[in-house]
Design an enzyme around this catalytic site. Structure first.
Site, PDB file in Angstrom:
ATOM      1  N   HIS A   1      26.278  21.779 -57.438  1.00 15.46           N
ATOM      2  CA  HIS A   1      25.345  21.203 -56.621  1.00 15.46           C
ATOM      3  C   HIS A   1      25.365  21.414 -55.311  1.00 15.46           C
ATOM      4  O   HIS A   1      26.141  21.035 -54.717  1.00 15.46           O
ATOM      5  CB  HIS A   1      24.956  19.660 -57.106  1.00 15.46           C
ATOM      6  CG  HIS A   1      23.569  19.274 -56.978  1.00 15.46           C
ATOM      7  ND1 HIS A   1      23.149  17.932 -56.781  1.00 15.46           N
ATOM      8  CD2 HIS A   1      22.332  20.027 -56.937  1.00 15.46           C
ATOM      9  CE1 HIS A   1      21.828  17.836 -56.695  1.00 15.46           C
ATOM     10  NE2 HIS A   1      21.549  18.916 -56.548  1.00 15.46           N
TER      11      HIS A   1
ATOM     12  N   ASP B   1      20.330  14.802 -55.200  1.00 17.27           N
ATOM     13  CA  ASP B   1      18.879  14.599 -55.750  1.00 17.27           C
ATOM     14  C   ASP B   1      18.725  12.972 -55.760  1.00 17.27           C
ATOM     15  O   ASP B   1      19.522  12.067 -55.860  1.00 17.27           O
ATOM     16  CB  ASP B   1      19.059  14.741 -57.297  1.00 17.27           C
ATOM     17  CG  ASP B   1      18.862  16.257 -57.691  1.00 17.27           C
ATOM     18  OD1 ASP B   1      18.754  17.092 -56.729  1.00 17.27           O
ATOM     19  OD2 ASP B   1      19.215  16.534 -58.844  1.00 17.27           O
TER      20      ASP B   1
ATOM     21  N   HIS C   1      11.992  14.582 -59.397  1.00 11.87           N
ATOM     22  CA  HIS C   1      12.965  14.170 -58.298  1.00 11.87           C
ATOM     23  C   HIS C   1      12.803  14.961 -57.045  1.00 11.87           C
ATOM     24  O   HIS C   1      11.887  15.750 -56.903  1.00 11.87           O
ATOM     25  CB  HIS C   1      14.305  14.130 -59.064  1.00 11.87           C
ATOM     26  CG  HIS C   1      14.841  15.640 -58.990  1.00 11.87           C
ATOM     27  ND1 HIS C   1      14.499  16.417 -60.058  1.00 11.87           N
ATOM     28  CD2 HIS C   1      15.661  16.253 -58.105  1.00 11.87           C
ATOM     29  CE1 HIS C   1      15.092  17.717 -59.997  1.00 11.87           C
ATOM     30  NE2 HIS C   1      15.880  17.464 -58.642  1.00 11.87           N
TER      31      HIS C   1
ATOM     32  N   HIS D   1      15.000  17.099 -54.311  1.00 14.42           N
ATOM     33  CA  HIS D   1      16.411  17.745 -54.129  1.00 14.42           C
ATOM     34  C   HIS D   1      16.539  18.076 -52.665  1.00 14.42           C
ATOM     35  O   HIS D   1      15.462  18.763 -52.247  1.00 14.42           O
ATOM     36  CB  HIS D   1      16.274  19.222 -54.919  1.00 14.42           C
ATOM     37  CG  HIS D   1      17.617  20.105 -54.333  1.00 14.42           C
ATOM     38  ND1 HIS D   1      18.606  19.884 -55.177  1.00 14.42           N
ATOM     39  CD2 HIS D   1      17.676  21.030 -53.559  1.00 14.42           C
ATOM     40  CE1 HIS D   1      19.579  20.648 -54.532  1.00 14.42           C
ATOM     41  NE2 HIS D   1      19.050  21.648 -53.660  1.00 14.42           N
TER      42      HIS D   1
END
Length: 266
Positions: A159, A163, A238, A240
């Site tokens: 990642h 988030d 959500h 990011h």
């Protein structure tokens, strides 16, 4: 001898002078006014004392007149001096009042200038602080996925951001002042925005439902730039969020540490 020099008869004196006669006349008139009897007073009043020399004979008349004239001149000069001093005092008072008014005006202007400059400095300082302030991209949220988390969802294998939990349509804020350098579709990021900040760093906002800004626009800390969503490669609504040293993918740095370094408590 039948002819010879003529001499005055024994005991005969010169006639009364005009001043003596006038003085005697005044005395008689005064007595007349007092008693009302003309016959009884007139003769003595107008009888001149020929035994004493007249004022004209002695020269005293000129002395009296000169003394009186000198007194008049001195009184007039003193009056003029008093008047001149009064005029000078009035002029000085007016000049002093004008000077005080001028000084009061200058003091008021100086005070106003000082207060204005202080207000301007305070405004600039407030603007500087505001422009250098950083905030969270979503209010009252928390990190649902950490930076560097692994998994098959990310093409890089990990990642590249964090988030933030956010329902669809939640307001997304610019974390700091800067300029929009990207606003639109970003492939796997869906609708995304990239901001270049005043300190030379960049932040990225992905999977947005909608955008509120365009490229080239300047933004301030906390300004709304879009609404959260689930566009692009996303498993649900959500936000990011990435922090970068450059505008493009692959320049990411730890976004949580970045926010904390800029004073954001998360």
């Amino acid at each position: 001898m039948a002819f010879g020099s003529r001499t005055a008869a024994p005991g005969k004196h010169r006639g009364s002078s005009r001043l003596s006669r006038k003085t005697a006349g005044y005395a008689g008139i005064a007595a007349l006014a007092t008693t009302g009897v003309v016959a009884a007073v007139a003769a003595p009043a107008f009888a001149a004392d020929n035994s004493a020399p007249s004022v004209e004979d002695t020269g005293q008349n000129a002395v009296v007149v000169a003394d009186g004239l000198q007194d008049d001149i001195e009184v007039q000069a003193e009056s003029q001096q008093v008047a001149a001093e009064a005029v000078a005092a009035q002029a000085q008072a007016e000049a002093d009042a004008k000077q005080r008014a001028s000084e009061a005006k200058r003091a008021a202007e100086a005070k106003e200038k000082t207060e204005r400059e202080a207000a301007e400095r305070a405004a600039r300082e407030e603007a500087r602080k505001r422009l250098n302030t950083f905030v969270a991209p979503v209010d009252g949220s928390y990190v649902s996925t950490q930076y560097g988390a692994g998994g098959g969802m990310w093409s890089s294998g990990s990642h590249t951001g964090i988030d933030f939990h956010a329902d669809e349509g939640t307001t997304v804020h610019a974390v700091g002042a800067g300029t929009i350098v990207e606003a639109g579709w970003g492939g796997a990021y869906g609708n995304n925005i990239v901001i270049k900040h005043n300190d030379g760093t960049y932040t990225q906002y992905g999977h947005l439902l909608s955008l509120s800004v365009s490229v080239g626009e300047t933004v301030t800390p906390g300004q709304q730039i879009g609404l959260s969503g689930s566009t692009g490669n996303s498993s649900g609504p959500h936000l990011h969020f990435e922090a970068r040293t450059g505008a493009t993918y692959g320049t990411d740095i730890n976004p949580l540490a970045y926010l904390r370094q800029h004073g954001v408590g998360i």
